[in-house]
Motif scaffolding. Structure first.
Motif, mmCIF file in Angstrom:
data_model
loop_
_atom_site.group_PDB
_atom_site.id
_atom_site.type_symbol
_atom_site.label_atom_id
_atom_site.label_comp_id
_atom_site.label_asym_id
_atom_site.label_seq_id
_atom_site.Cartn_x
_atom_site.Cartn_y
_atom_site.Cartn_z
ATOM 1 N N LEU A 1 0.857 -1.205 0.000
ATOM 2 C CA LEU A 1 0.000 0.000 0.000
ATOM 3 C C LEU A 1 0.885 1.244 0.000
ATOM 4 O O LEU A 1 1.901 1.293 0.697
ATOM 5 N N ASP B 1 -15.456 3.810 4.656
ATOM 6 C CA ASP B 1 -15.342 3.484 3.241
ATOM 7 C C ASP B 1 -16.537 2.610 2.803
ATOM 8 O O ASP B 1 -16.853 1.598 3.437
ATOM 9 N N TYR C 1 -2.895 8.069 1.751
ATOM 10 C CA TYR C 1 -4.129 8.090 2.561
ATOM 11 C C TYR C 1 -4.149 9.289 3.510
ATOM 12 O O TYR C 1 -4.184 9.136 4.724
ATOM 13 N N GLU D 1 -8.216 0.578 4.590
ATOM 14 C CA GLU D 1 -7.653 -0.116 3.419
ATOM 15 C C GLU D 1 -7.109 -1.473 3.855
ATOM 16 O O GLU D 1 -7.315 -2.499 3.184
#
Ligand SMILES: Cc1ncc(COP(=O)(O)O)c(C=O)c1O
Length: 394
Positions: free
Chosen positions: A54, A68, A59, A278
Motif C-alpha cells: 500500500l 469506506d 491516505y 484499506e
C-alpha cells in the motif's frame, strides 16, 4: 445489583496498582494480555504482502464520517454470512476500535432519556466504565455452574425491579469467561428483551474464534432492536489499527432517535483512519485456512491450560467455547484474588488480572488467563499459581 460507584473495580482499582508493581519490578511474564500479534498471530503472509505494497502516503485526506463504502459493503456481507441477518451498509459506522463504539452507543442510548443498562457480571471492563459514564448500570449473573451462561430467571427477576432498564448488554464469545452462548439461551434472551422492550447491545469481537459452533444474538432478534459491535483486533489480529464498527438493526424503525443521534455524534468526529480501512478490506480477504490455523493453535493452548489448572487443588475451571480467555475460580476463603495476584507478581513475576476487576459479585475470587500465550509460559504461570496458593495458605 445496582452500582453507582464503580471505582472499586476496573482500572481505578487493583489493575493500576498491579501495573505500578510491574513497572517497578521490570521483568515479568504477562499471562492476561489479549494482543494477538505480540504472540506471533498475524494475518496470512499473502495479505501481509499486499498491505506492505500500500502507498501509505496516499491516505492523507479526511475519510467519510461512516467509513469506506466498499468496506461497509464487505462487512454487511460478512454479517449476513455469520448472523444470517441483513444489516445494510448504510446502517454501519466504522469506529476507532470497538472500544470507541462503547461511549458512542451509550451516549446515543441515554440521549434525552435517562435509564439503566443491564450488564453481565463478570464483564469486560471498558464496557462497564463507559456504560456508567452515561447511565446507571446494574449487573445480571453469568452462572458458572451452567457453563457461564446468563442466568435468565435472575435476569427477569431483576428486570421486574429495574423497570427503567433500556438496554441489555451481551458478549458472546464472552470476555472474560470464554463462554459461547448456545441457541436456546440466545432465543430466551431475545424473548426477554422483546418482553421488556429493551435494546440489545451485542459485542461479538471474538465471533469466529470459537472451538465449536457460534450463533449470533442477531439471528434471534426478530423485532428486537440490536446494536451490533464488532471489529478487527482479535479475529483479524489487527489491534494496532484500531478498527471496529457499529451495526444498527431495527426492523420496525421504533428507535430512530437513537440512530439519528448516533449519526450526529459520528459526523462530529470525522471518521476513522483511511489507511486502517484499506488494511481492513484486505484482511477480510484472508484465506479461511489461515484463520483456522490460528483458532486451532488457541484451542490447543486452551486445552493445555485447562489440564494444568485442573491439577491444582482448590481451583476449578469451566472450559471455554471460544475467545482467548479462561476464568478459573479459586476456592480459598482466606485468600482473595487481589492478594493472590499481587503475591504472584511480586514473588514470581507472573502478571494475572484478578476477577475483582471484572465485576462486583460473581467475578471476585477468579483470575483471568489469556490463551494466546506460549505453552511453556502458560505452564510456568500455572505452576507459580499453585506455589503461591500453597505459600499463602500455610
Ligand atoms: C469483549 C471485548 N470488546 C472489545 C474489545 C476491544 O476491542 P478494540 O480493540 O476493537 O477496541 C475487547 C478487547 O479485549 C474485548 O474483549
Amino acid at each position: 445489583m445496582r452500582i453507582r460507584d464503580i471505582s472499586s473495580f476496573g482500572y481505578s482499582g487493583v489493575l493500576t496498582e498491579l501495573e505500578n508493581i510491574a513497572r517497578k519490578r521490570g521483568s515479568y511474564l504477562h499471562l492476561s494480555n489479549c494482543d494477538p500479534p505480540i504472540y506471533g498471530y498475524t494475518l496470512d503472509s499473502s495479505i501481509i504482502e499486499q498491505i506492505n505494497q500500500l502507498q501509505i502516503s496516499a491516505y492523507t485526506s479526511y475519510p467519510s464520517w461512516n467509513g469506506d463504502e466498499d468496506l461497509r459493503i464487505a462487512i454487511s456481507k460478512r454479517i449476513n454470512k455469520f448472523c444470517n441477518t441483513h444489516v445494510p451498509s448504510d446502517r454501519l459506522i466504522m469506529t476507532n476500535g470497538v472500544s470507541e463504539s462503547f461511549p458512542l452507543t451509550f451516549a446515543a442510548l441515554f440521549h434525552q432519556r435517562s435509564g439503566s443498562i443491564a450488564i453481565p457480571d463478570p464483564s469486560y471492563v471498558p464496557l462497564m466504565v463507559q456504560a456508567r459514564r452515561f447511565g446507571d448500570v446494574w449487573f445480571y449473573t453469568l452462572d458458572e455452574l451452567d457453563g457461564w451462561n446468563p442466568d435468565c430467571d435472575q435476569l427477569v427477576r431483576s428486570l421486574e425491579v429495574h423497570k427503567e432498564t433500556k438496554a441489555l448488554l451481551l458478549i458472546t464469545p464472552n470476555s472474560p469467561t470464554g463462554a459461547v452462548y448456545p441457541e436456546k439461551i440466545l432465543a430466551e434472551l431475545m424473548n426477554i428483551a422483546a418482553q421488556y422492550n429493551l435494546v440489545v447491545i451485542t459485542d461479538e469481537i471474538y465471533d469466529s474464534l470459537t472451538f465449536g459452533d457460534f450463533h449470533s444474538p442477531l439471528q434471534y432478534a426478530e423485532e428486537v432492536p440490536v446494536v451490533y459491535l464488532n471489529g478487527f483486533s482479535k479475529v483479524y489480529r489487527l489491534p494496532g489499527y484500531r478498527l471496529g464498527y457499529i451495526g444498527w438493526y431495527d426492523p420496525t424503525d421504533r428507535n430512530t432517535p437513537f440512530w439519528e443521534y448516533l449519526v450526529q455524534l459520528c459526523k462530529a468526529k470525522f471518521g476513522v483512519s483511511l489507511l486502517a480501512q484499506e488494511v481492513a478490506k484486505l484482511a477480510l480477504q484472508e484465506p479461511e485456512s489461515h484463520l483456522k490455523e490460528f483458532v486451532t493453535s488457541v484451542e490447543k493452548k486452551h486445552l493445555l491450560l485447562i489440564d494444568e489448572l485442573s491439577k491444582i487443588e482448590g481451583i476449578s475451571v469451566v472450559p471455554a467455547g471460544g475467545s482467548t480467555y479462561v476464568f478459573p475460580k479459586l476456592h480459598f476463603d482466606q485468600i482473595s484474588d487481589e492478594q493472590l495476584v499481587r503475591y504472584l507478581l511480586q514473588e514470581y513475576g507472573i502478571f494475572l488480572t484478578p476477577g475483582s476487576a471484572y465485576g462486583p459479585s460473581i467475578a471476585p475470587g477468579h483470575v483471568r488467563f489469556v490463551t494466546l500465550v506460549p505453552e511453556a509460559d502458560l505452564v510456568k504461570g500455572v505452576h507459580a499459581l499453585g506455589k503461591s496458593l500453597l505459600d499463602l495458605s500455610t
